[in-house]
Scaffold this motif. Structure first.
Motif, short mmCIF file in Angstrom:
data_model
loop_
_atom_site.label_atom_id
_atom_site.label_comp_id
_atom_site.label_asym_id
_atom_site.label_seq_id
_atom_site.Cartn_x
_atom_site.Cartn_y
_atom_site.Cartn_z
N ARG A 163 1.07 94.91 -5.77
CA ARG A 163 0.16 95.37 -6.34
C ARG A 163 -0.29 94.23 -7.14
N ALA A 164 0.49 93.66 -8.29
CA ALA A 164 0.25 92.85 -9.28
C ALA A 164 -0.43 91.51 -8.54
N LEU A 165 -0.28 91.27 -7.32
CA LEU A 165 -0.65 90.07 -6.81
C LEU A 165 -1.91 90.35 -5.98
N ALA A 166 -2.49 91.65 -5.84
CA ALA A 166 -3.41 91.89 -5.03
C ALA A 166 -4.75 91.12 -5.16
N ASN A 167 -5.08 90.85 -6.42
CA ASN A 167 -6.48 90.06 -6.62
C ASN A 167 -6.15 88.48 -6.60
N ARG A 168 -5.00 88.11 -6.16
CA ARG A 168 -4.64 86.72 -6.25
C ARG A 168 -4.53 86.17 -7.77
N PRO A 169 -3.96 86.82 -8.67
CA PRO A 169 -4.02 86.26 -10.05
C PRO A 169 -3.28 85.20 -10.06
N ARG A 170 -3.44 83.91 -11.27
CA ARG A 170 -2.83 82.87 -11.16
C ARG A 170 -1.69 83.21 -12.37
N ILE A 171 -2.00 84.30 -13.29
CA ILE A 171 -0.95 84.52 -14.27
C ILE A 171 -0.15 85.78 -14.14
N ILE A 172 0.96 86.02 -14.03
CA ILE A 172 1.72 87.08 -13.90
C ILE A 172 2.44 87.23 -14.87
N LEU A 173 2.22 88.58 -15.53
CA LEU A 173 3.12 88.93 -16.78
C LEU A 173 4.18 90.04 -16.52
N ALA A 174 5.35 90.01 -16.90
CA ALA A 174 6.45 91.01 -16.46
C ALA A 174 7.10 91.41 -17.60
N ASP A 175 7.11 92.74 -17.79
CA ASP A 175 7.73 93.19 -19.00
C ASP A 175 9.05 94.00 -18.71
N GLU A 176 10.28 93.31 -18.89
CA GLU A 176 11.49 93.82 -18.24
C GLU A 176 11.53 93.94 -16.66
N PRO A 177 11.16 93.14 -16.12
CA PRO A 177 10.89 93.33 -14.54
C PRO A 177 12.22 93.93 -13.92
N THR A 178 13.17 93.61 -14.26
CA THR A 178 14.74 93.75 -13.61
C THR A 178 15.51 94.87 -14.52
N ALA A 179 15.09 95.32 -15.47
CA ALA A 179 15.99 96.19 -16.29
C ALA A 179 16.63 97.56 -15.71
N ALA A 180 15.97 97.90 -14.74
CA ALA A 180 16.23 99.20 -13.93
C ALA A 180 16.89 98.87 -12.56
N LEU A 181 17.13 97.46 -12.37
CA LEU A 181 17.66 97.20 -11.09
C LEU A 181 19.20 96.91 -11.29
N ASP A 182 20.04 96.78 -10.40
CA ASP A 182 21.60 96.44 -10.47
C ASP A 182 21.42 94.92 -10.38
N SER A 183 22.62 94.16 -10.41
CA SER A 183 22.50 92.70 -10.54
C SER A 183 21.86 92.12 -9.38
N LYS A 184 22.25 92.61 -8.16
CA LYS A 184 21.90 92.06 -6.74
C LYS A 184 20.60 92.00 -6.69
N ARG A 185 19.94 93.54 -6.82
CA ARG A 185 18.63 93.47 -7.01
C ARG A 185 17.69 92.56 -7.87
N ALA A 186 18.36 92.70 -9.07
CA ALA A 186 17.70 91.72 -10.03
C ALA A 186 17.71 90.37 -9.76
N GLY A 187 18.49 89.81 -9.01
CA GLY A 187 18.44 88.31 -8.68
C GLY A 187 17.50 88.17 -7.57
N ILE A 188 17.73 89.15 -6.58
CA ILE A 188 16.52 89.17 -5.50
C ILE A 188 15.20 89.20 -6.16
N VAL A 189 14.73 90.11 -6.99
CA VAL A 189 13.50 89.93 -7.66
C VAL A 189 13.10 88.65 -8.31
N MET A 190 13.91 88.13 -9.11
CA MET A 190 13.65 86.99 -9.79
C MET A 190 13.56 85.79 -8.84
#
Length: 236
Positions: A163-190
């Motif tokens: 959803r964040a990428l839908a309009n092809r933005p060149r600036i992506i802002l993330a507020d605690e994007p991995t806080a709700a994920l475990d270590s493995k999923r947090a690494g995958i997201v990053m």
């Protein structure tokens, strides 16, 4: 850092205060910050240090008290807004990723992504095709028809990234994007965010307290009491 890489975020002399007199709070104090194409950077600091305020300034959600903000080569704020339609500005230039996916519970994964394009004025067929393309790219296309309640945490976050990428933005802002994920999923997201920055000529600015992902950032910026104290580049 390659000095020839194009700046996508340029913050110059930005300050933000709330209130006046004895109740005045200086949330940001004379901040200078440049983030270039392909970079993934973190804003670190204790609660109340100004991280989220700075993210909201970059996202054109709140106006600085003073200073200049340049996004993707366009000066958008210079002691006052230079754009009348901030909603359009955000749609055109910025993608937002949050700690919680905030997907609309009554729309399936594909429609959650397509809605952003519809709001930007794209025809329904174009919006649906772009949504399907992004979900496939993020390896969650097989869940396109699933409702948010039936998605795993990692799947929901990928849909939110689409959803964040839908309009092809060149600036992506993330507020605690991995806080709700475990270590493995947090690494995958990053790792995914780093891939997106490289492949889409974008930059990513993230607020985080998540120490397990610090090594995934190109630079770490530390804020305290509204002052940008230091930055640390990733060791190579």
């Amino acid at each position: 850092m390659d000095p020839l890489r194009e700046p996508l975020v340029e913050i110059a002399g930005v300050s933000k205060h709330f209130g006046a007199g004895a109740t005045r709070v200086d949330a940001l104090r004379n901040i200078d910050l440049t983030v270039r194409r392909g970079e993934v950077v973190a804003l670190l600091g204790p609660s109340g240090s100004g991280k989220t305020t700075l993210l909201n300034v970059i996202g054109c959600i709140i106006a600085p008290t003073e200073g200049r903000v340049t996004l993707d080569g366009e000066v958008v704020f210079d002691n006052h807004w230079l754009r009348g339609d901030l909603r359009r500005l955000r749609l055109d230039k910025i993608g937002f990723i949050f700690q919680f996916h905030n997907l609309l519970p009554f729309l399936n994964a594909r429609d959650n992504v397509a809605l952003v394009l519809t709001l930007a004025g794209k025809p329904a067929a174009v919006a649906q095709a772009r949504a399907a393309e992004l979900l496939d790219y993020l390896e969650v296309g097989h869940r396109a028809a699933a409702m948010p309640a039936l998605l795993s945490g990692g799947e929901a976050q990928r849909v939110a990234i689409a959803r964040a990428l839908a309009n092809r933005p060149r600036i992506i802002l993330a507020d605690e994007p991995t806080a709700a994920l475990d270590s493995k999923r947090a690494g995958i997201v990053m790792d995914l965010l780093r891939k997106l920055a490289a492949e889409h000529d974008a930059c990513i600015v993230a607020v985080t307290h998540d120490e397990k992902i610090y090594d995934r950032f190109d630079r770490l910026f530390h804020l305290r009491d509204g002052i940008l104290q230091s930055q640390k580049e990733k060791e190579t």
